[in-house]
Design a protein around this motif. Structure first.
Motif, mmCIF file in Angstrom:
data_model
loop_
_atom_site.group_PDB
_atom_site.id
_atom_site.type_symbol
_atom_site.label_atom_id
_atom_site.label_comp_id
_atom_site.label_asym_id
_atom_site.label_seq_id
_atom_site.Cartn_x
_atom_site.Cartn_y
_atom_site.Cartn_z
ATOM 1 N N LEU A 167 45.897 54.077 45.308
ATOM 2 C CA LEU A 167 47.126 53.146 44.665
ATOM 3 C C LEU A 167 47.264 51.864 45.561
ATOM 4 O O LEU A 167 47.256 50.871 45.108
ATOM 5 N N LEU A 168 47.581 52.006 46.795
ATOM 6 C CA LEU A 168 47.616 50.969 47.664
ATOM 7 C C LEU A 168 46.499 50.028 47.704
ATOM 8 O O LEU A 168 46.783 48.755 48.159
ATOM 9 N N SER A 169 45.394 50.582 47.681
ATOM 10 C CA SER A 169 44.166 49.618 47.829
ATOM 11 C C SER A 169 43.964 48.920 46.584
ATOM 12 O O SER A 169 43.767 47.810 46.503
ATOM 13 N N GLY A 170 44.353 49.605 45.358
ATOM 14 C CA GLY A 170 44.403 48.841 44.242
ATOM 15 C C GLY A 170 45.525 47.773 43.952
ATOM 16 O O GLY A 170 45.088 46.804 43.599
ATOM 17 N N LEU A 171 46.509 48.084 44.589
ATOM 18 C CA LEU A 171 47.836 47.161 44.846
ATOM 19 C C LEU A 171 47.310 45.848 45.759
ATOM 20 O O LEU A 171 47.456 44.527 45.377
ATOM 21 N N GLY A 172 46.573 46.246 46.802
ATOM 22 C CA GLY A 172 46.194 45.133 47.679
ATOM 23 C C GLY A 172 45.194 44.182 47.107
ATOM 24 O O GLY A 172 45.147 42.947 47.265
ATOM 25 N N ALA A 173 44.540 45.030 46.221
ATOM 26 C CA ALA A 173 43.277 44.147 45.489
ATOM 27 C C ALA A 173 43.855 43.395 44.358
ATOM 28 O O ALA A 173 43.398 41.966 44.441
ATOM 29 N N SER A 174 44.882 43.866 43.840
ATOM 30 C CA SER A 174 45.593 42.970 42.658
ATOM 31 C C SER A 174 46.148 41.763 43.657
ATOM 32 O O SER A 174 46.461 40.673 43.012
ATOM 33 N N ALA A 175 46.887 42.126 44.481
ATOM 34 C CA ALA A 175 47.625 40.938 45.353
ATOM 35 C C ALA A 175 46.776 39.765 45.617
ATOM 36 O O ALA A 175 46.796 38.546 45.668
ATOM 37 N N PHE A 176 45.504 40.261 46.455
ATOM 38 C CA PHE A 176 44.400 39.271 46.517
ATOM 39 C C PHE A 176 43.968 38.447 45.337
ATOM 40 O O PHE A 176 43.981 37.043 45.415
ATOM 41 N N VAL A 177 43.873 39.025 44.209
ATOM 42 C CA VAL A 177 43.269 38.361 42.905
ATOM 43 C C VAL A 177 44.521 37.376 42.443
ATOM 44 O O VAL A 177 44.332 36.255 42.284
ATOM 45 N N TYR A 178 45.838 37.721 42.504
ATOM 46 C CA TYR A 178 46.944 36.950 42.109
ATOM 47 C C TYR A 178 46.877 35.756 42.946
ATOM 48 O O TYR A 178 47.347 34.701 42.552
ATOM 49 N N LEU A 179 46.745 36.048 44.266
ATOM 50 C CA LEU A 179 46.849 34.714 45.350
ATOM 51 C C LEU A 179 45.669 33.981 45.278
ATOM 52 O O LEU A 179 45.932 32.640 45.409
ATOM 53 N N LEU A 180 44.615 34.331 44.880
ATOM 54 C CA LEU A 180 43.564 33.548 45.131
ATOM 55 C C LEU A 180 42.701 32.948 43.896
ATOM 56 O O LEU A 180 41.584 32.283 43.789
ATOM 57 N N THR A 181 43.116 33.425 42.648
ATOM 58 C CA THR A 181 42.662 32.921 41.498
ATOM 59 C C THR A 181 43.406 32.091 40.541
ATOM 60 O O THR A 181 44.581 32.056 40.896
ATOM 61 N N GLU A 182 42.882 31.606 39.568
ATOM 62 C CA GLU A 182 43.762 30.995 38.739
ATOM 63 C C GLU A 182 44.600 31.536 37.938
ATOM 64 O O GLU A 182 44.319 32.774 37.470
ATOM 65 N N SER A 235 31.824 38.837 34.580
ATOM 66 C CA SER A 235 32.266 38.466 35.872
ATOM 67 C C SER A 235 32.966 39.305 36.794
ATOM 68 O O SER A 235 33.863 39.812 36.362
ATOM 69 N N VAL A 236 32.414 39.257 38.100
ATOM 70 C CA VAL A 236 32.896 40.182 38.884
ATOM 71 C C VAL A 236 34.108 39.499 39.828
ATOM 72 O O VAL A 236 33.919 38.179 40.205
ATOM 73 N N SER A 237 35.226 40.127 40.025
ATOM 74 C CA SER A 237 36.264 39.508 40.912
ATOM 75 C C SER A 237 35.914 40.036 42.208
ATOM 76 O O SER A 237 36.315 41.048 42.839
ATOM 77 N N TRP A 238 35.390 39.063 43.033
ATOM 78 C CA TRP A 238 35.327 38.974 44.509
ATOM 79 C C TRP A 238 36.672 39.293 45.308
ATOM 80 O O TRP A 238 36.485 40.070 46.282
ATOM 81 N N GLN A 239 37.663 38.708 44.782
ATOM 82 C CA GLN A 239 39.003 38.909 45.413
ATOM 83 C C GLN A 239 39.267 40.278 45.449
ATOM 84 O O GLN A 239 39.983 40.705 46.448
ATOM 85 N N ALA A 240 39.286 40.892 44.452
ATOM 86 C CA ALA A 240 39.538 42.272 44.169
ATOM 87 C C ALA A 240 38.752 43.231 45.115
ATOM 88 O O ALA A 240 39.236 44.103 45.729
ATOM 89 N N HIS A 241 37.571 42.962 45.132
ATOM 90 C CA HIS A 241 36.561 43.912 46.035
ATOM 91 C C HIS A 241 36.927 43.666 47.411
ATOM 92 O O HIS A 241 37.071 44.490 48.143
ATOM 93 N N VAL A 242 37.031 42.431 48.009
ATOM 94 C CA VAL A 242 37.366 42.239 49.372
ATOM 95 C C VAL A 242 38.805 42.628 49.724
ATOM 96 O O VAL A 242 39.051 43.321 51.025
ATOM 97 N N GLY A 243 39.724 42.223 48.931
ATOM 98 C CA GLY A 243 41.093 42.790 48.977
ATOM 99 C C GLY A 243 41.249 44.284 49.129
ATOM 100 O O GLY A 243 41.960 44.795 50.038
#
Length: 291
Positions: A167-182, A235-243
Motif C-alpha cells: 500500500l505504501l509503495s502504491g501511495l509513493g508511486a501515486s505521489a510521484f505521478v501527482y508531483l511530476l506529471t501534467e 502509455s506507461v507512467s515511468w513516474q509511478a514505476h520509479v516512485g
C-alpha cells in the motif's frame, strides 16, 4: 556441473538458498525459514522445540522480518489479486466508476461536466487508482507480476508488513505521478505497487545472500520496458514505476534489517510512518502549486 550453485531448499528443491536451519543445517528458503533467537530454523525443528503455554507463545514462529508465520503465506497476495480483478470487472460494467477512482491531479472535462481531482481534495484517488486497470492485458500483466514477486515476499515479511509495503509503495508511486506529471493526465494501475514489491525483493535477495544477477536483470528489464516506447501499447507512467521502486527499496531496508525484536519493530513502523509523511508532503506541495 556448476559447483558454485547454491543448494535447494529441502522442502522446495527448485528454490536455491544460502540459508540453513541452525539446528538441523538443512537449506531453507524464505517461505520455510522461521526466526529463532539465533539465526533461522526450519518448520520441523520449530515444532519439535516448541513447548506449551507461555513457553510456546514465547517461541512462536516468526518470519524473516519478525511477523507472524501464517498457515497460508500467500493469502494477502491472493486477496489483492481478487480485489484488483473485482474492481476491473466493476469498471467494465460501470465505466463512470473508473473516472471517479483514477489518479487525476486537477480536472478533466467529460460528458456531463468536469471531473475534479486530488487538488480539490479527492485524496482517495492516490490509492484507489492503484486497483484500477484499463485493459485485460494490463491487469493480466500486473497480476502475474504480483503473484510471482509478491508470494515469496509475503512469506518472508508476514501478512501485515507485506500489506504495508504494497500500500505504501502504491501511495509513493501515486505521489510521484501527482508531483511530476501534467495535472489533467489520468493515471491508473497497480504497477507502481508491484515495482515497490520488486524493490523490497532486491533487499530480500541481498539479505539472504542470493545470486543478485537474476534480480538485478529483472529490475533492469522492467525499467527498460518502462522507458523504451513500443508502438501501439498503453502509455506507461515511468513516474509511478520509479516512485514505487524507490519506496519499496526504502521499506525493504527497514523491514529486513536485523536487530532485536522491539527495536526492529519500532524501526519498521517508524519507517512506514516516515514514508507516509514524505508522500503526504509531496502531495501537499503539489496541491499548493496547483491551487
Amino acid at each position: 556441473m556448476d559447483t558454485d550453485r547454491l543448494p535447494g531448499c529441502y522442502r522446495h528443491p527448485d528454490r536455491d538458498t544460502g540459508i540453513r536451519c541452525t539446528r538441523c543445517e538443512r537449506p531453507i528458503c524464505p517461505e520455510c525459514m522461521i526466526s529463532a533467537s539465533v539465526g533461522f530454523q526450519c518448520p520441523e525443528c520449530v515444532r519439535e522445540g516448541s513447548g506449551t503455554g507461555h513457553r510456546q507463545a514465547a517461541n512462536a514462529p516468526r518470519t524473516l522480518a519478525g511477523g507472524a508465520v501464517a498457515d497460508d503465506p500467500h493469502l494477502v497476495t491472493k486477496v489483492l489479486i481478487g480485489i484488483n480483478a473485482a474492481v476491473f470487472l466493476a469498471g467494465l460494467l460501470f465505466p463512470p466508476l473508473v473516472v471517479q477512482l483514477e489518479l487525476l491531479g486537477r480536472y478533466v472535462d467529460y460528458i456531463g461536466g468536469p471531473v475534479e481531482g486530488i487538488s480539490t481534495g479527492q485524496y482517495h484517488r492516490l490509492l484507489t487508482s492503484v486497483f484500477l486497470h484499463a485493459e485485460w492485458w494490463h491487469i493480466a500483466g500486473n497480476m502475474l507480476a504480483l503473484w510471482v514477486i509478491g508470494g515469496p515476499l509475503e512469506a518472508a515479511l508476514g501478512r501485515v508488513r507485506y500489506l504495508a509495503v504494497y500500500l505504501l509503495s502504491g501511495l509513493g508511486a501515486s505521489a510521484f505521478v501527482y508531483l511530476l506529471t501534467e495535472p489533467n493526465t489520468p493515471t491508473l494501475g497497480a504497477s507502481g505497487a508491484v515495482f515497490g514489491l520488486l524493490g523490497a525483493t532486491v533487499v530480500l535477495a541481498r539479505r539472504l545472500r542470493y545470486e543478485m544477477r537474476p534480480v538485478i536483470t529483472m529490475v533492469v528489464l522492467m525499467l527498460v520496458l518502462t522507458f523504451v516506447p513500443f508502438g501501439g501499447r498503453l502509455s506507461v507512467s515511468w513516474q509511478a514505476h520509479v516512485g514505487g521502486l524507490l519506496t519499496g527499496l526504502l521499506l525493504g531496508l527497514a523491514m529486513l534489517a536485523p536487530g532485536p525484536g522491539g527495536k526492529r519493530a519500532f524501526a519498521q513502523w517508524g519507517t512506514c510512518a516516515l514514508v507516509f509523511l514524505l508522500a503526504a508532503g509531496l502531495v501537499l506541495a503539489r496541491t499548493a502549486e496547483l491551487t
